[in-house]
Every structure is written in C-alpha cells, then in structure tokens.
Design a protein around this motif. Structure first.
Motif, PDB file in Angstrom:
ATOM      1  N   ARG A 104       1.090  -0.944   0.170  1.00 48.50           N
ATOM      2  CA  ARG A 104      -0.291  -0.255   0.204  1.00 48.50           C
ATOM      3  C   ARG A 104       0.066   1.063   0.795  1.00 48.50           C
ATOM      4  NH1 ARG A 104      -4.435  -2.189   4.186  1.00 48.50           N
ATOM      5  NH2 ARG A 104      -4.900  -3.070   3.593  1.00 48.50           N
ATOM      6  N   LEU A 105       1.946   1.042   0.953  1.00 51.19           N
ATOM      7  CA  LEU A 105       3.109   2.141   0.583  1.00 51.19           C
ATOM      8  C   LEU A 105       3.511   2.652  -0.237  1.00 51.19           C
ATOM      9  CD1 LEU A 105       3.975   4.068   2.433  1.00 51.19           C
ATOM     10  CD2 LEU A 105       6.062   3.068   3.341  1.00 51.19           C
ATOM     11  N   THR A 106       4.132   1.286  -1.112  1.00 45.66           N
ATOM     12  CA  THR A 106       4.672   2.170  -2.254  1.00 45.66           C
ATOM     13  C   THR A 106       3.738   1.553  -3.174  1.00 45.66           C
ATOM     14  OG1 THR A 106       4.439  -0.793  -2.798  1.00 45.66           O
ATOM     15  CG2 THR A 106       6.601   0.372  -2.062  1.00 45.66           C
ATOM     16  N   GLU A 107       2.397   1.732  -3.497  1.00 46.04           N
ATOM     17  CA  GLU A 107       1.289   2.119  -4.380  1.00 46.04           C
ATOM     18  C   GLU A 107       1.211   3.620  -4.546  1.00 46.04           C
ATOM     19  OE1 GLU A 107      -3.157   1.015  -5.128  1.00 46.04           O
ATOM     20  OE2 GLU A 107      -2.511   0.355  -4.086  1.00 46.04           O
ATOM     21  N   MET A 108       1.328   4.584  -3.179  1.00 43.49           N
ATOM     22  CA  MET A 108       0.928   5.806  -2.991  1.00 43.49           C
ATOM     23  C   MET A 108       2.306   6.832  -3.557  1.00 43.49           C
ATOM     24  SD  MET A 108      -0.773   5.984   0.911  1.00 43.49           S
ATOM     25  CE  MET A 108       0.374   5.438   1.924  1.00 43.49           C
ATOM     26  N   LEU A 109       3.886   5.977  -2.899  1.00 38.31           N
ATOM     27  CA  LEU A 109       4.249   6.377  -3.546  1.00 38.31           C
ATOM     28  C   LEU A 109       5.009   5.918  -5.304  1.00 38.31           C
ATOM     29  CD1 LEU A 109       6.737   5.706  -1.220  1.00 38.31           C
ATOM     30  CD2 LEU A 109       5.959   7.532  -1.014  1.00 38.31           C
ATOM     31  N   GLY A 110       3.831   5.619  -5.905  1.00 40.70           N
ATOM     32  CA  GLY A 110       4.263   5.184  -7.582  1.00 40.70           C
ATOM     33  C   GLY A 110       5.399   3.798  -7.555  1.00 40.70           C
ATOM     34  N   LYS A 168     -12.564  -3.726  -1.444  1.00 45.67           N
ATOM     35  CA  LYS A 168     -10.740  -3.763  -0.931  1.00 45.67           C
ATOM     36  C   LYS A 168     -11.429  -5.027   0.552  1.00 45.67           C
ATOM     37  CE  LYS A 168      -9.311  -0.383  -3.344  1.00 45.67           C
ATOM     38  NZ  LYS A 168      -8.633  -0.620  -4.209  1.00 45.67           N
TER      39      LYS A 168
END
Length: 282
Positions: A50-56, A199
């Motif tokens: 989820r974090l890497t998704e927000m960071l692209g 989700k």
C-alpha cells in the motif's frame, strides 16, 4: 573475552549487526514454516504494498520484507548493545517477536455461501458452458466432501440482495498428491480472493461457506460475493505444492457469471521459494 559497550570497534559492531540480522532471518524462516498463512510477514508485505502504491513504486516481493526486517535487527544493536555475538543473534529473534505484535495475522474473511436457489432460477449468460452441465453436477446439490468449515457469522445471501455469483474451476493437470484437506492443513494448498472495488479479501479454502468439490484433478467452487457495483474486478491467488503460484483476474457482473477457469502450471520449485519471490499485496 567480553568488552564493555564503549570498547567495541566498528568491525565488532558490524559483526554484531550481522548476527542480529541472521537472527531475524532465522526467525522469519521459522515463522513462515510454522505459522503457515497466519504469518505476519504477509501482513507486513500488504502494508508495504500500500505504501509503495501511494509512492508510485512497484510491489515489493516477500523477500524484500525479510531484508527490511533484517536491517531493523542490524540497527537494533545500536540501542540494545549486546555484548556477545550469541546475544546479538538472540536479539534478532526478540526484535522480530516484538515487531510481529504490531501486525495481527490475517487469514482473510470467510467466503460467503452461494445463493443456490437464486442461481438456479436465474438464466445463465449466453454462450456459457457451465461446469454443472459439462460435469453433470447439480448446481443445487454441490456437496463438499473435501473441505468445508461453516462459520456461524457466514449466512447465505438472500435473493433480494445484490452480489456476484461466481463459479470457479481450478484445474490441476497432474492432480494433487494428497487429499485437498490434508494439503490445506499442511499449508500446501492455499487460496485468496480479493475484490478490488470493496478491498475485501476472502479465504478460498479455510473457514469457507462456499460449496467446494474436488474430482479428477479439478476443484469446483461456488459462492456469491456481496456487492452492488455493476462490475467488480476480482483477483484470485492459488498456491499448491507441485504447481506455480497463479494470480488470475476476473471481471464479475452482478448476478450469475460465466465459469471462471484457472489452470495451474506444474512446477518443481518449492512453494517457500516461490512465496519469497512474490509480492503479497492482498
């Protein structure tokens, strides 16, 4: 000879850090093999995704989570300052135990029961070749002789509720070397289903209210996923010993859907290695 904390050289500190990191690695191995799919490493991987998704950024595989935890273990010596290599190794175990308390295990929700009465009354989509017709199985009488654990909180979806009626067909070309129930109990057969719109994640085989049947190298599963959006993107991940881990996508519409066929590919690679190389984003 033991030294006091202030007497350690940078090389000594590197050795302590490496010992703590190895302790973390050993602890994660035991956690993965003993906790089965309840391992908190999968939860950490989901949070990180989820974090890497927000960071692209792209999804990080499970071994990336292990490396991050090893780094945390290596840095922990700066605070706890163990006095021996053995103490640093044991500290790695302790750090992982402390970190895992932050993340409860997540087996996924119970897959709802199929609305068999409603499904039998609704016409099948045009051109649909249901496995019920192909295999001579009654859609009303799917009796799960393999593995079904009814959960008191799982209730059948009422006919007037909207949802996605799915019928899944999982093909194992070489069959299964043991009974599915034995594979599930040992962690060698796992499955998750994720609804990208709500989700919500469901467990395909454990604590399931779905109708499940295995025969002649093919597993049949029938369920009704709650939802009221006209179309929903569903993702299924199936893991089985002797096969490559598969993720399959399916666009579901409200009501009865065509059969969702998933064909497993044989593989000689152990499941543990496959899991380490795969991102668990749900």
């Amino acid at each position: 000879m033991q030294k006091s904390p202030g007497e350690y050289s940078p090389l000594d500190m590197m050795g302590m850090g490496l010992a703590a990191a190895v302790g973390i690695a050993a602890a994660t191995f035991f956690d993965l093999t003993q906790s089965d799919e309840a391992s908190t490493l999968f939860v950490f991987n989901k949070w990180l995704a989820r974090l890497t998704e927000m960071l692209g950024l792209g999804n990080i595989p499970l071994y990336g989570v292990v490396l991050i935890l090893m780094g945390i273990g290596a840095l922990s010596i700066l605070y706890f300052q163990p006095v021996t290599i053995r103490g640093a190794f044991a500290q790695g175990f302790g750090v992982l135990a402390a970190v895992t308390t932050l993340a409860p295990s997540d087996l996924g929700g119970a897959l709802p029961s199929p609305d068999t009465e409603a499904a039998s009354l609704e016409p099948l989509p045009a051109g649909d070749n249901s496995w019920f017709e192909e295999e001579g199985i009654s859609s009303r009488g799917l009796v799960p002789p393999v593995y079904r654990v009814p959960v008191s909180s799982v209730t059948a979806v009422q006919r007037d509720e909207q949802g996605y009626s799915i019928r899944m067909k999982i093909i194992f070309p070489d069959g299964l070397d043991r009974q599915p129930s034995e594979l599930i109990d040992s962690g060698d057969l796992r499955g998750k289903l994720h609804n990208e719109e709500s989700k919500q994640t469901y467990n395909l085989f454990r604590n399931s209210g779905a109708d499940v049947m295995y025969r002649d190298g093919t597993m049949y599963l029938s369920s009704r996923i709650p939802g009221d959006i006209p179309r929903a993107s569903l993702v299924a991940r199936v893991e089985a010993e002797g096969y490559r881990i598969v993720e399959s996508r399916f666009d579901a519409s409200l009501g009865v859907n065509p059969v969702w066929t998933i064909r497993m590919a044989p593989s000689s690679q152990p499941l543990l290695l496959q899991r380490l190389r795969r991102p668990y984003w749900f």
